[in-house]
Design a protein around this motif. Structure first.
Motif, PDB file in Angstrom:
ATOM      1  N   ILE A 225       0.465   7.363   2.245  1.00  0.00           N
ATOM      2  CA  ILE A 225      -0.303   8.638   1.648  1.00  0.00           C
ATOM      3  C   ILE A 225      -0.459   9.453   3.021  1.00  0.00           C
TER       4      ILE A 225
ATOM      5  N   ARG B   6       1.007  -1.173  -0.022  1.00  0.00           N
ATOM      6  CA  ARG B   6       0.161  -0.163  -0.106  1.00  0.00           C
ATOM      7  C   ARG B   6       0.870   1.248  -0.109  1.00  0.00           C
ATOM      8  N   PRO B   7       0.801   2.078  -1.041  1.00  0.00           N
ATOM      9  CA  PRO B   7       1.470   3.420  -0.779  1.00  0.00           C
ATOM     10  C   PRO B   7       1.306   4.095   0.614  1.00  0.00           C
TER      11      PRO B   7
ATOM     12  N   ILE C 219      -1.916  12.595   4.724  1.00  0.00           N
ATOM     13  CA  ILE C 219      -3.270  13.463   4.612  1.00  0.00           C
ATOM     14  C   ILE C 219      -3.320  14.684   5.191  1.00  0.00           C
TER      15      ILE C 219
ATOM     16  N   ASN D 204      -6.803  16.469   1.516  1.00  0.00           N
ATOM     17  CA  ASN D 204      -5.920  16.018   0.479  1.00  0.00           C
ATOM     18  C   ASN D 204      -4.930  14.937   0.938  1.00  0.00           C
ATOM     19  N   GLY D 205      -4.895  13.856   0.138  1.00  0.00           N
ATOM     20  CA  GLY D 205      -3.929  12.852   0.337  1.00  0.00           C
ATOM     21  C   GLY D 205      -2.771  12.967  -0.862  1.00  0.00           C
TER      22      GLY D 205
ATOM     23  N   ARG E 280      -2.584  14.085   9.165  1.00  0.00           N
ATOM     24  CA  ARG E 280      -3.116  12.676   9.695  1.00  0.00           C
ATOM     25  C   ARG E 280      -2.501  11.521   9.016  1.00  0.00           C
TER      26      ARG E 280
ATOM     27  N   PRO F  84       0.865  11.200  -1.934  1.00  0.00           N
ATOM     28  CA  PRO F  84       1.684  10.163  -1.857  1.00  0.00           C
ATOM     29  C   PRO F  84       3.127  10.647  -1.194  1.00  0.00           C
TER      30      PRO F  84
END
Lengths: 258, 258
Positions: A39, A36-37, A41, A50-51, A209, A53
């Motif tokens: 991210i 899972r990359p 937040i 917004n998320g 977050r 990477p």
């Protein structure tokens, strides 16, 4: 909803991003199986979220934006990388033989920078670092860290603390973004609301977050070069260069007044 | 913080993901300049938050996980794709000559599926679709949409609505994830708290967020095959096959009892 727990969001993001990049250590997986990359937040106080990477925090110089290269080419003398993060900027400067110190308030970020090879790291705010007695010729606030000036309240104190850390003739190189080119009502409405409250239009109220963690809410400034010039006015610093070649991004160079 | 506005999060995510994939139409940019990947944000009621790149909703079959291929190979007869989304499953079935109908409650998702070429689309819940008079031989709940059974309260009603839409001998093929392999206290603690409140351990309370929008909070079920079998027990359906080859993911096939 339960409020998330306060913690070192940025440090956790970087630790996991490093684990994904190196394949070493526990890292986020979907269903315990598929990678899972990572991210990061970013939540704004008007409900915008917004998320992004996080892998770019580890980018080698070949993947940098052009303004980052122009920023490091301006470095001279003992350099303080303010908000060193995963250390991508500090590592390049080390390779070039520049005496560079990485400063961060995130213990997790410092651990990642150390593991990636950054040698001189300090866990402190700019203000607290003054008492350490070290002095610098260049201060870097890259990766949009002009945002650390926050707004009209914080900017004079941060400029004064940087002046207290400065050798004669020192410079600050800060990377900012002019937010006012947008016509998106989500942003223009936010800017107007900020101004009505006596804040700069792009004085963002944010928290980060990641998984179960959040930061406290903090101010982070995106402003026009003109607004930044006004913040610097009356401080021990003078705006001596403005590089807008990659607008809306810019590099502001401040020089300590003699 | 201001609460985000309620809206068609999933539709906006898919519309932007399609714009990024095709290069057509307005799409998210950093600073109005650099492309920004579309990230769907999933918030759990204990404060956990995760961002996931949305591009996979548009994945061609070559990029699918193996269980998706095994699921579509089980399809026969008139098929209802429950939660058609951007239509990746429906498009493959159309190519194979399967009479497939895509169902979704997201107007934005249906618009994206239509633009991508899905011909037969219905804007309704499963329950509302019963009155339309159409009947099916296969129901697909892929992309983890076993979650739509929510928990002990909702599952009987959804199983009954699917039975009302079913032709004799019809099947449901549902993709689920067994959440109980983890030792992460963030998850095991959540599962325990759920059970204390009379819910299934993996009965997630979620909302989706994207930019200024959020969904209402809703239940979404991740459960073990055993828990799912217990939910099906006593319904018009019988669990006739369980494919756990890609554990913790599984495909549950239900057959309508005569």
């Amino acid at each position: 909803m339960t409020e998330p727990r306060i913690g070192d969001v940025y440090g956790e993001v970087l630790r996991d991003a490093l684990a994904v990049a190196t394949g070493i250590g526990p890292r986020p997986l979907v269903g315990g199986r598929l990678p899972r990359p990572v991210i990061e937040i970013i939540e704004r106080d008007d409900g915008l979220i917004n998320g992004a990477p996080a892998a770019h925090y580890l980018d080698p110089p070949a993947d940098w934006q052009p303004y980052d290269h122009r920023a490091v080419d301006r470095v001279r003398g003992a350099t303080l990388d303010v908000g060193v993060g995963a250390g991508r900027i500090a590592l390049l400067l080390q390779d070039r033989g520049v005496p560079v110190t990485g400063l961060d308030i995130s213990p997790g970020a410092l651990a990642v920078a150390r593991r990636r090879g950054v040698r001189d790291l300090v866990h402190a705010t700019v203000d607290d670092h003054v008492a350490d007695g070290r002095r610098y010729d260049t201060f870097l606030l890259l990766g949009n860290n002009l945002g650390l000036f926050e707004g009209r309240e914080r900017a004079p104190a941060l400029l004064a603390a940087l002046a207290a850390l400065a050798r004669p003739g020192a410079q600050i190189i800060a990377h900012g973004t002019d937010p006012y080119g947008t016509t998106d009502p989500v942003h223009t409405g936010y800017h107007e609301r900020n101004r009505r409250r006596g804040r700069l239009g792009g004085q963002l109220r944010l928290r980060l977050r990641y998984r179960e963690l959040a930061t406290h809410w903090f101010d982070y400034l995106v402003c026009s070069p003109e607004e930044f010039a006004a913040l610097v006015h009356g401080s021990p610093w003078r705006l001596t260069d403005l590089d807008t070649r990659d607008a809306p991004y810019y590099l502001a160079t401040l020089t300590l007044t003699p």
